[in-house]
Each structure stands twice: as C-alpha cells, then as structure tokens.
Design an enzyme around this catalytic site. Structure first.
Site, PDB file in Angstrom:
ATOM      1  N   ARG A 232       0.834  -1.208   0.000  1.00  0.00           N
ATOM      2  CA  ARG A 232       0.000   0.000   0.000  1.00  0.00           C
ATOM      3  C   ARG A 232       0.862   1.249   0.000  1.00  0.00           C
ATOM      4  O   ARG A 232       0.538   2.233  -0.682  1.00  0.00           O
ATOM      5  CB  ARG A 232      -0.950  -0.007   1.206  1.00  0.00           C
ATOM      6  CG  ARG A 232      -1.967   1.123   1.158  1.00  0.00           C
ATOM      7  CD  ARG A 232      -3.033   0.984   2.218  1.00  0.00           C
ATOM      8  NE  ARG A 232      -2.489   1.079   3.557  1.00  0.00           N
ATOM      9  CZ  ARG A 232      -3.178   0.792   4.664  1.00  0.00           C
ATOM     10  NH1 ARG A 232      -4.430   0.401   4.588  1.00  0.00           N
ATOM     11  NH2 ARG A 232      -2.616   0.910   5.846  1.00  0.00           N
TER      12      ARG A 232
ATOM     13  N   LYS B 121      -2.535   6.585   1.317  1.00  0.00           N
ATOM     14  CA  LYS B 121      -2.354   7.001   2.724  1.00  0.00           C
ATOM     15  C   LYS B 121      -1.404   8.192   2.737  1.00  0.00           C
ATOM     16  O   LYS B 121      -0.203   8.055   3.006  1.00  0.00           O
ATOM     17  CB  LYS B 121      -1.835   5.826   3.557  1.00  0.00           C
ATOM     18  CG  LYS B 121      -2.101   5.990   5.043  1.00  0.00           C
ATOM     19  CD  LYS B 121      -1.974   4.674   5.761  1.00  0.00           C
ATOM     20  CE  LYS B 121      -2.007   4.817   7.266  1.00  0.00           C
ATOM     21  NZ  LYS B 121      -3.303   5.234   7.800  1.00  0.00           N
TER      22      LYS B 121
ATOM     23  N   GLU C  76     -16.290   6.166   4.897  1.00  0.00           N
ATOM     24  CA  GLU C  76     -15.484   5.549   5.952  1.00  0.00           C
ATOM     25  C   GLU C  76     -15.479   6.430   7.195  1.00  0.00           C
ATOM     26  O   GLU C  76     -16.007   7.542   7.200  1.00  0.00           O
ATOM     27  CB  GLU C  76     -14.067   5.219   5.484  1.00  0.00           C
ATOM     28  CG  GLU C  76     -13.180   6.384   5.187  1.00  0.00           C
ATOM     29  CD  GLU C  76     -11.754   5.937   4.815  1.00  0.00           C
ATOM     30  OE1 GLU C  76     -11.252   4.977   5.402  1.00  0.00           O
ATOM     31  OE2 GLU C  76     -11.162   6.586   3.944  1.00  0.00           O
TER      32      GLU C  76
HETATM   33  C1  PLP Z   1      -8.611   6.836   6.826  1.00  0.00           C
HETATM   34  C2  PLP Z   1      -8.329   5.448   7.267  1.00  0.00           C
HETATM   35  N1  PLP Z   1      -9.148   4.459   6.873  1.00  0.00           N
HETATM   36  C3  PLP Z   1      -8.931   3.187   7.234  1.00  0.00           C
HETATM   37  C4  PLP Z   1      -7.859   2.824   8.031  1.00  0.00           C
HETATM   38  C5  PLP Z   1      -7.646   1.395   8.395  1.00  0.00           C
HETATM   39  O1  PLP Z   1      -6.664   0.817   7.606  1.00  0.00           O
HETATM   40  P1  PLP Z   1      -5.794  -0.403   8.135  1.00  0.00           P
HETATM   41  O2  PLP Z   1      -6.759  -1.480   8.501  1.00  0.00           O
HETATM   42  O3  PLP Z   1      -4.951  -0.809   6.986  1.00  0.00           O
HETATM   43  O4  PLP Z   1      -5.041   0.095   9.295  1.00  0.00           O
HETATM   44  C6  PLP Z   1      -6.989   3.821   8.469  1.00  0.00           C
HETATM   45  C7  PLP Z   1      -5.843   3.484   9.339  1.00  0.00           C
HETATM   46  O5  PLP Z   1      -4.827   3.089   8.893  1.00  0.00           O
HETATM   47  C8  PLP Z   1      -7.211   5.154   8.070  1.00  0.00           C
HETATM   48  O6  PLP Z   1      -6.379   6.126   8.467  1.00  0.00           O
END
Ligand code: PLP
Length: 337
Positions: free
Chosen positions: A79, A181, A217
């Site tokens: 990612r 991210k 989300e």
């Molecule tokens: C905006 C956002 N959505 C979802 C997630 C969850 O992603 P992950 O399960 O890969 O940590 C995160 C945290 O990392 C996030 O910052």
C-alpha cells in the site's frame, strides 16, 4: 522510563531507535538505525509545501511465549508503494520495508507491551520528498524512516461502543487521493474530526464525495455493518483507504464465521438493515459503533453500551490471530526473530 502498559493512550512516545534511509541520485542508500528523532531537511522540501509524503501504520504484538508478531506487513509495504506511485515518489523495495520494520521493533524490544496488557507497539513508516525544490514538481531526494511507540486503544471505549457523527465535509475527492495514505487526506480531516469531538462523538463518518448518500469511511478506520441475514457489509469506494484490517475481516467473516462477506454500497437511508456496526483499522482494531448521528436522526445499531455478538466474535478471531493465539491464514503473520 517506566511505562504503565495497561493505561496507555494513543500518544507519541520517543523510543530509542528509528530506521532512516535516503534516496539521492536515483537510488536508496542502505539506511541505518539512529537515535536521533529529528529530521534535518531543506526548508523547500516538497513534503512541507505540497504534501509530497505518504505513510503507513502497523503494529507489533507481544505473544504469550515472549515472541513478537507483525500482522500482514507485506500489505503495508504494497500500500505504501501504491501511495508513493500516486504522489510520484520512489518505490521502497518490500524487502527493505519489512527488514526496517523488523529492525526497529527488535531494537526497541523493551517497548513492546507484554502479552495480556492489551497494548501494542505501533510502527509508523514514513516516506517524504525533501531537498531544494520550490516549483510544483516531484522532489529528487527522499527520506524513508520507520519509528515506533507503545500504544493503547485508539478509541476510548475499546470494545465498549462509542458514537459517531456524519460529516458534511469530504476528506477526499472522487478521483483524488482518498485511496492513498497521504498526509493531505488527514489534514482535511482535522477540522471535521475536531468538530465531532467537540460534540462528544468519537469521530466523524464521511459520506461518498459524489452523492453524499452513502457511508464512505470513518475518520481513521473503515466501516462495516452486520445485517440480520448474517451478511458482513463494508463500503466499496475508490476514495476510501483500502484497510488491511477490513480485507482481513472480509476473509474471516466468510471463512471462519460463515457470514456472507460483501463489499458494496451502504446507503445512509438504509441503516435499519444493520443489527451491528463497527469501525475497523490497525489503530481502531474493531471498535463497535453504538449509534450514528445524521442530520435528522440518531441511529442506534445493537446497543449504545454493549458490543454485539458478531462484532465480538470477529474481534476475538482477529486479535487472537494477531497475538498468535489462534491459527492464522497462510502468510498473515510475520515472526520478528
Ligand atoms: C482513513 C483510514 N481508513 C482506514 C484505516 C484502516 O486501515 P488499516 O486497517 O490498513 O489500518 C486507516 C488506518 O490506517 C485510516 O487512516
């Protein structure tokens, strides 16, 4: 430093070692562990002006036998490379990424919370564009660093449900950077997040930026709901962060709990079909959602005070795997030796 493992929040703690590598003249150096937790970078670094940066978040789990697990760190590496590609930054080779994470965890071993405390070591890989670049174009120098700190629960309730509020703001555009991210998405979420906290909600829920009719989300986690027909449903959208926890839960819901696992639309005017709901992510783990405040309604799912049975079963399965107490699907656990 003495740490009260059972009462940790989600705060920065300076641990002794971090990894740092530099990209210059089109290649990474081999990087090294350092005790210096400050970065010395050009005032014109593109990371500072144009947000040319991306990051990751994952955890190291102290096992019952004293060993340490990482959970799906290869997915974090993939990612981060997708985020890097979107923002015109160099790829960090997966081997270098995983080794850096392992080295940092090992070097800070005494800060890995012991099994049974409920705390974990949060690991933060970060990639930033640096150097003397003032025009709006990609940097030609980069820093990749990995640091860590022990943390407790992200949302105060832990497995006690907390409430969320639907936001009028968008964190990302339909064809923007929502799936990457990158810091800009989080900068955009600071004001909505603060407004939610001021109203005593754990965080806000974003709607799809195109129609504002579907749940997108949670501020720092993905959303899921459980229907009365034993379906696990989580939003599918090009502008949400593809949560590694969410994909893990989709798998576990189907293969371990025997639910029907679906990525699809979650319409705000159709919340009645859910008997349980939760927020999921590395930091959030699985945080049950008590209720959601919309403009004209406060919608309660299972209960405002108790976690629902399916959410609890998913939590126990996921956390059991992460700590090495339950068998993991192949390739999910990395032993930090
Ligand atoms: C905006 C956002 N959505 C979802 C997630 C969850 O992603 P992950 O399960 O890969 O940590 C995160 C945290 O990392 C996030 O910052």
């Amino acid at each position: 430093m003495t740490i009260d493992w059972n009462n940790l929040g989600f705060e920065y703690i300076k641990t002794p070692y971090r990894f740092l590598a530099k990209w210059t003249d089109g290649a990474w150096n081999k990087g090294e562990l350092t005790e210096d937790n400050t970065l010395h970078i050009s005032e014109s670094s593109p990371a500072l002006h144009y947000g040319q940066q991306c990051f990751e978040g994952l955890k190291a789990y102290g096992r019952k036998d004293g060993g340490i697990n990482l959970f799906r760190v290869d997915e974090n590496s993939k990612r981060m490379n997708r985020s890097a590609q979107r923002l015109r930054m160099p790829q960090v080779p997966q081997e270098m990424f995983i080794q850096a994470v392992k080295d940092v965890v090992k070097a800070n071993r005494e800060f890995v919370p012991p099994y049974g405390t409920g705390a974990t070591l949060y690991v933060r890989p970060l990639l930033i564009g640096v150097g003397d670049t003032i025009g709006v174009h990609p940097a030609d120098e980069f820093i990749f660093t990995v640091f860590c700190m022990p943390v407790g629960p992200y949302f105060k309730g832990g497995l006690t449900p907390t409430n969320f509020i639907v936001s009028d703001y968008d964190r990302a555009a339909p064809n923007g950077t929502g799936a990457a991210k990158v810091g800009g998405n989080y900068a955009a979420s600071l004001l909505p997040g603060e407004e939610a906290h001021e109203k005593n909600f754990s965080d806000c829920i974003y709607l799809d930026p195109e129609t504002h009719t579907k749940i997108e989300e949670v501020g720092s986690a993905n959303f899921f709901g459980i229907t009365k027909d034993n379906e696990f449903i989580t939003p599918k959208s090009p502008s949400i962060l593809p949560s590694i926890t969410k994909y893990s839960l989709l798998h576990l819901a189907e293969h371990t709990l025997g639910l029907k696992a679906i990525e699809g639309d979650v319409y705000l005017n159709d919340l009645d079909k859910f008997v349980e709901a939760g927020a999921c992510g590395t930091a959030a783990v699985i945080s049950p959602i008590g209720g959601i405040q919309t403009h004209d309604d406060f919608h309660v799912f299972y209960s405002e005070t108790e976690v629902g049975p399916v959410t609890k079963a998913l939590y126990e399965e996921l956390v059991g795997i992460q700590y090495g107490d339950r068998p993991a699907p192949e390739g999910w656990i990395f032993d930090v030796k």
